[in-house]
Design a protein around this motif. Structure first.
Motif, PDB file in Angstrom:
ATOM      1  N   ALA A 240     114.606  18.816  23.393  1.00 37.74           N
ATOM      2  CA  ALA A 240     115.380  19.958  22.900  1.00 37.74           C
ATOM      3  C   ALA A 240     115.281  21.090  23.905  1.00 37.74           C
ATOM      4  CB  ALA A 240     114.861  20.404  21.543  1.00 37.74           C
ATOM      5  N   PHE A 241     116.390  21.779  24.131  1.00 35.59           N
ATOM      6  CA  PHE A 241     116.450  22.835  25.144  1.00 35.59           C
ATOM      7  C   PHE A 241     116.554  24.196  24.465  1.00 35.59           C
ATOM      8  CE2 PHE A 241     118.419  18.988  26.866  1.00 35.59           C
ATOM      9  CZ  PHE A 241     117.656  18.789  28.006  1.00 35.59           C
ATOM     10  N   TRP A 242     115.467  24.963  24.554  1.00 36.73           N
ATOM     11  CA  TRP A 242     115.449  26.311  23.981  1.00 36.73           C
ATOM     12  C   TRP A 242     115.871  27.289  25.071  1.00 36.73           C
ATOM     13  CZ3 TRP A 242     114.500  28.143  19.060  1.00 36.73           C
ATOM     14  CH2 TRP A 242     114.335  29.523  18.932  1.00 36.73           C
ATOM     15  N   VAL A 267     119.193  23.043  17.843  1.00 35.83           N
ATOM     16  CA  VAL A 267     118.822  23.450  19.189  1.00 35.83           C
ATOM     17  C   VAL A 267     119.329  22.326  20.080  1.00 35.83           C
ATOM     18  CG1 VAL A 267     116.913  23.961  20.739  1.00 35.83           C
ATOM     19  CG2 VAL A 267     116.790  24.674  18.343  1.00 35.83           C
ATOM     20  N   PRO A 268     120.188  22.606  21.088  1.00 34.34           N
ATOM     21  CA  PRO A 268     120.787  21.526  21.871  1.00 34.34           C
ATOM     22  C   PRO A 268     119.733  20.549  22.379  1.00 34.34           C
ATOM     23  CG  PRO A 268     121.718  23.642  22.507  1.00 34.34           C
ATOM     24  CD  PRO A 268     120.585  23.942  21.572  1.00 34.34           C
ATOM     25  N   GLU A 288     115.759  26.710  35.243  1.00 35.03           N
ATOM     26  CA  GLU A 288     114.391  26.309  35.563  1.00 35.03           C
ATOM     27  C   GLU A 288     113.671  26.132  34.224  1.00 35.03           C
ATOM     28  OE1 GLU A 288     112.453  28.960  38.210  1.00 35.03           O
ATOM     29  OE2 GLU A 288     114.105  28.973  39.648  1.00 35.03           O
ATOM     30  N   TRP A 289     113.116  24.938  34.003  1.00 33.90           N
ATOM     31  CA  TRP A 289     112.596  24.583  32.700  1.00 33.90           C
ATOM     32  C   TRP A 289     111.082  24.548  32.675  1.00 33.90           C
ATOM     33  CZ3 TRP A 289     116.176  24.643  29.053  1.00 33.90           C
ATOM     34  CH2 TRP A 289     117.505  24.386  29.407  1.00 33.90           C
ATOM     35  N   ARG A 290     110.533  24.938  31.539  1.00 36.09           N
ATOM     36  CA  ARG A 290     109.096  24.813  31.296  1.00 36.09           C
ATOM     37  C   ARG A 290     108.911  23.974  30.042  1.00 36.09           C
ATOM     38  NH1 ARG A 290     105.245  27.760  28.134  1.00 36.09           N
ATOM     39  NH2 ARG A 290     106.807  29.326  27.570  1.00 36.09           N
ATOM     40  N   LYS A 291     108.130  22.930  30.171  1.00 33.24           N
ATOM     41  CA  LYS A 291     107.876  22.041  29.043  1.00 33.24           C
ATOM     42  C   LYS A 291     106.769  22.615  28.170  1.00 33.24           C
ATOM     43  CE  LYS A 291     106.254  17.357  28.022  1.00 33.24           C
ATOM     44  NZ  LYS A 291     105.806  16.063  28.613  1.00 33.24           N
ATOM     45  N   LEU A 292     107.062  22.794  26.881  1.00 33.72           N
ATOM     46  CA  LEU A 292     106.033  23.288  25.960  1.00 33.72           C
ATOM     47  C   LEU A 292     105.046  22.167  25.645  1.00 33.72           C
ATOM     48  CD1 LEU A 292     107.953  25.451  23.330  1.00 33.72           C
ATOM     49  CD2 LEU A 292     106.944  26.143  25.483  1.00 33.72           C
ATOM     50  N   PRO A 293     103.775  22.486  25.501  1.00 33.91           N
ATOM     51  CA  PRO A 293     102.813  21.452  25.121  1.00 33.91           C
ATOM     52  C   PRO A 293     103.065  20.969  23.698  1.00 33.91           C
ATOM     53  CG  PRO A 293     101.776  23.620  25.095  1.00 33.91           C
ATOM     54  CD  PRO A 293     103.131  23.811  25.697  1.00 33.91           C
ATOM     55  N   GLY A 294     102.697  19.725  23.438  1.00 30.52           N
ATOM     56  CA  GLY A 294     102.816  19.182  22.099  1.00 30.52           C
ATOM     57  C   GLY A 294     104.181  18.592  21.813  1.00 30.52           C
ATOM     58  N   LEU A 295     104.318  18.002  20.630  1.00 29.53           N
ATOM     59  CA  LEU A 295     105.552  17.359  20.196  1.00 29.53           C
ATOM     60  C   LEU A 295     105.987  17.900  18.840  1.00 29.53           C
ATOM     61  CD1 LEU A 295     104.773  13.580  20.913  1.00 29.53           C
ATOM     62  CD2 LEU A 295     106.412  14.998  22.166  1.00 29.53           C
ATOM     63  N   VAL A 296     107.273  17.878  18.599  1.00 32.61           N
ATOM     64  CA  VAL A 296     107.815  18.087  17.258  1.00 32.61           C
ATOM     65  C   VAL A 296     108.088  16.695  16.689  1.00 32.61           C
ATOM     66  CG1 VAL A 296     109.746  18.974  15.905  1.00 32.61           C
ATOM     67  CG2 VAL A 296     108.826  20.319  17.818  1.00 32.61           C
ATOM     68  N   GLU A 297     107.490  16.378  15.549  1.00 33.49           N
ATOM     69  CA  GLU A 297     107.653  15.052  14.960  1.00 33.49           C
ATOM     70  C   GLU A 297     108.308  15.155  13.592  1.00 33.49           C
ATOM     71  OE1 GLU A 297     104.485  12.058  15.797  1.00 33.49           O
ATOM     72  OE2 GLU A 297     103.255  13.839  16.162  1.00 33.49           O
ATOM     73  N   HIS A 298     109.154  14.173  13.312  1.00 34.03           N
ATOM     74  CA  HIS A 298     109.853  14.151  12.024  1.00 34.03           C
ATOM     75  C   HIS A 298     110.206  12.702  11.715  1.00 34.03           C
ATOM     76  CE1 HIS A 298     112.104  16.075   8.764  1.00 34.03           C
ATOM     77  NE2 HIS A 298     113.063  15.181   8.967  1.00 34.03           N
ATOM     78  N   LEU A 307     110.136  14.789  19.477  1.00 33.39           N
ATOM     79  CA  LEU A 307     110.971  15.699  20.259  1.00 33.39           C
ATOM     80  C   LEU A 307     110.097  16.595  21.125  1.00 33.39           C
ATOM     81  CD1 LEU A 307     114.030  16.318  20.487  1.00 33.39           C
ATOM     82  CD2 LEU A 307     113.730  18.071  18.754  1.00 33.39           C
ATOM     83  N   THR A 308     110.360  16.577  22.422  1.00 32.38           N
ATOM     84  CA  THR A 308     109.719  17.509  23.350  1.00 32.38           C
ATOM     85  C   THR A 308     110.619  18.729  23.506  1.00 32.38           C
ATOM     86  OG1 THR A 308     108.748  15.653  24.543  1.00 32.38           O
ATOM     87  CG2 THR A 308     108.797  17.758  25.683  1.00 32.38           C
ATOM     88  N   VAL A 309     110.032  19.906  23.625  1.00 36.77           N
ATOM     89  CA  VAL A 309     110.818  21.129  23.757  1.00 36.77           C
ATOM     90  C   VAL A 309     110.657  21.695  25.170  1.00 36.77           C
ATOM     91  CG1 VAL A 309     111.231  23.458  22.869  1.00 36.77           C
ATOM     92  CG2 VAL A 309     110.521  21.626  21.300  1.00 36.77           C
ATOM     93  N   TRP A 310     111.793  21.948  25.804  1.00 36.16           N
ATOM     94  CA  TRP A 310     111.814  22.608  27.105  1.00 36.16           C
ATOM     95  C   TRP A 310     112.405  24.007  26.930  1.00 36.16           C
ATOM     96  CZ3 TRP A 310     113.896  18.855  31.463  1.00 36.16           C
ATOM     97  CH2 TRP A 310     113.059  17.739  31.533  1.00 36.16           C
ATOM     98  N   MET A 311     111.796  24.982  27.609  1.00 36.75           N
ATOM     99  CA  MET A 311     112.311  26.356  27.582  1.00 36.75           C
ATOM    100  C   MET A 311     112.868  26.720  28.945  1.00 36.75           C
ATOM    101  SD  MET A 311     109.534  28.552  25.379  1.00 36.75           S
ATOM    102  CE  MET A 311     110.623  29.982  25.391  1.00 36.75           C
ATOM    103  N   ALA A 312     113.962  27.466  28.921  1.00 34.41           N
ATOM    104  CA  ALA A 312     114.558  27.928  30.178  1.00 34.41           C
ATOM    105  C   ALA A 312     113.803  29.158  30.657  1.00 34.41           C
ATOM    106  CB  ALA A 312     116.030  28.246  29.978  1.00 34.41           C
TER     107      ALA A 312
END
Length: 353
Positions: A240-242, A267-268, A288-298, A307-312
């Motif tokens: 997911a791209f935040w 979230v795209p 330029e992306w930064r990968k957040l630690p951890g996972l979102v699970e469902h 789901l891994t979350v990347w932040m711009a």
């Protein structure tokens, strides 16, 4: 002519128990009141795959916003999806809105009484049609949900696993429905399964049908109904791209109308698959992306999702890719968007970071 025999005796016993022990629920008509087909239908759709406790607040919100089926039919679909967000199984919300429109267009805003006509409406299957026909209109129909399957399986000690036992369960349930008070009987069966004949540790000592229950007599009751072994649930993954602008607005995207979580906001993200390949190529814009630690699970019905979350960090190209229905939403307005539970988990994950 009134029916006689063991079925009528059991029906009378259950109705007597129900008169003394019926649950008070916001959609249920009180003694002496006439059931409102709209409220019956709305509650039955909401209760599919969901608990009574979870549904109460949503039901009260819906009837406050849209007191009649005509009001619901006139509402924008996006408003309905927003009000539904968090309740899950979002195809139900789309079908709910489509059904309301059909009731208005085809039946002048009045639900049809017949089970067959009800089954012709969007989102209404055999159980829901039987429940509405019985509770709202007094039709002699069995409403066989998971609670009723459990009760009937235990009463008759049906050891054939589900779903193969469904035809026998439905036939035996239908035989029990009385000529009068079919709606009360349907609700009594639901209450019996929800409060006494529970999945674990059924309270046989206070069951009105204890003397008739072959499952109790044989000691099989806690193990019934039998079910075929479940297939292993696969795992899908995605990114997911935040993306947050300088003014604090967050980029969201509407999912396609058809398919999983259709019409909901998200979230795209990348395609959800067993393995994520080239996520940067699926991002909504270059950054330029930064990968957040951890996972979102469902966990969905048929698969588990990670789901891994990347932040711009820095947006280098503000042009959005032409591959979706995007919109910018202020961070403080995100709660009001039609975000499914998995995407609300993404929001919580980002805010925690």
């Amino acid at each position: 002519m009134a029916r006689k025999g063991p079925e009528s005796t059991r029906s009378a016993q259950l109705l007597a128990w129900y008169d003394a022990n019926a649950r008070v629920l916001p959609w249920r008509a009180r003694p002496g009141e006439t059931a409102d087909p709209y409220r019956v239908w709305l509650s039955e759709i909401m209760l599919q795959q969901t608990t009574v406790q979870a549904v109460k607040a949503y039901f009260e919100k819906f009837v406050a916003l849209w007191p009649t089926v005509s009001d619901l039919a006139a509402a924008p679909l996006d408003d309905v999806l927003k009000a539904w967000a968090g309740l899950g199984y979002y195809a139900r919300a789309r079908n709910l809105h489509a059904c309301a429109k059909q009731v208005v267009m085809r039946f002048g805003g009045q639900f049809p009484e017949g089970e067959e006509a009800l089954r012709g409406l969007p989102g209404i299957g055999p159980y829901t049609a039987g429940a509405i026909a019985a509770i709202a209109f007094g039709g002699r129909h069995a409403a066989v949900d998971g609670n009723v399957e459990r009760v009937i399986s235990r009463i008759h000690a049906i050891e054939t696993p589900l779903p193969d036992s469904k035809p026998e369960i439905r036939e035996r349930a239908q035989a029990l429905v009385p000529e009068a008070r079919a709606g009360d009987f349907a609700q009594a069966m639901m209450d019996l399964g929800a409060t006494i004949c529970t999945p674990r540790d059924p309270n046989c000592l206070i069951c009105p049908w204890a003397e008739h229950c072959r499952g109790r007599i044989t000691g099989l009751a806690p193990s019934l109904p039998r079910k075929k072994p479940k297939k292993q649930v696969p795992t899908r993954r995605g990114v997911a791209f935040w993306i947050e602008r300088a003014d604090g607005a967050v980029l969201l995207r509407r999912r396609p109308e058809k398919g999983l979580l259709g019409g909901m906001m998200e979230v795209p993200s990348t395609v959800w698959s067993e393995a994520v390949t080239k996520p940067e190529a699926q991002a909504p814009l270059s950054a330029e992306w930064r990968k957040l630690p951890g996972l979102v699970e469902h966990t969905f019905t048929h698969f588990h999702f990670e789901l891994t979350v990347w932040m711009a960090e820095t947006i280098t190209d503000g042009e959005l890719r032409d591959d979706g229905d995007y919109r910018w939403t202020k961070r403080e307005d995100i709660d009001g968007e039609a975000l499914p539970t998995v995407m609300r988990k993404v929001v919580a994950h980002v805010l925690k970071d």
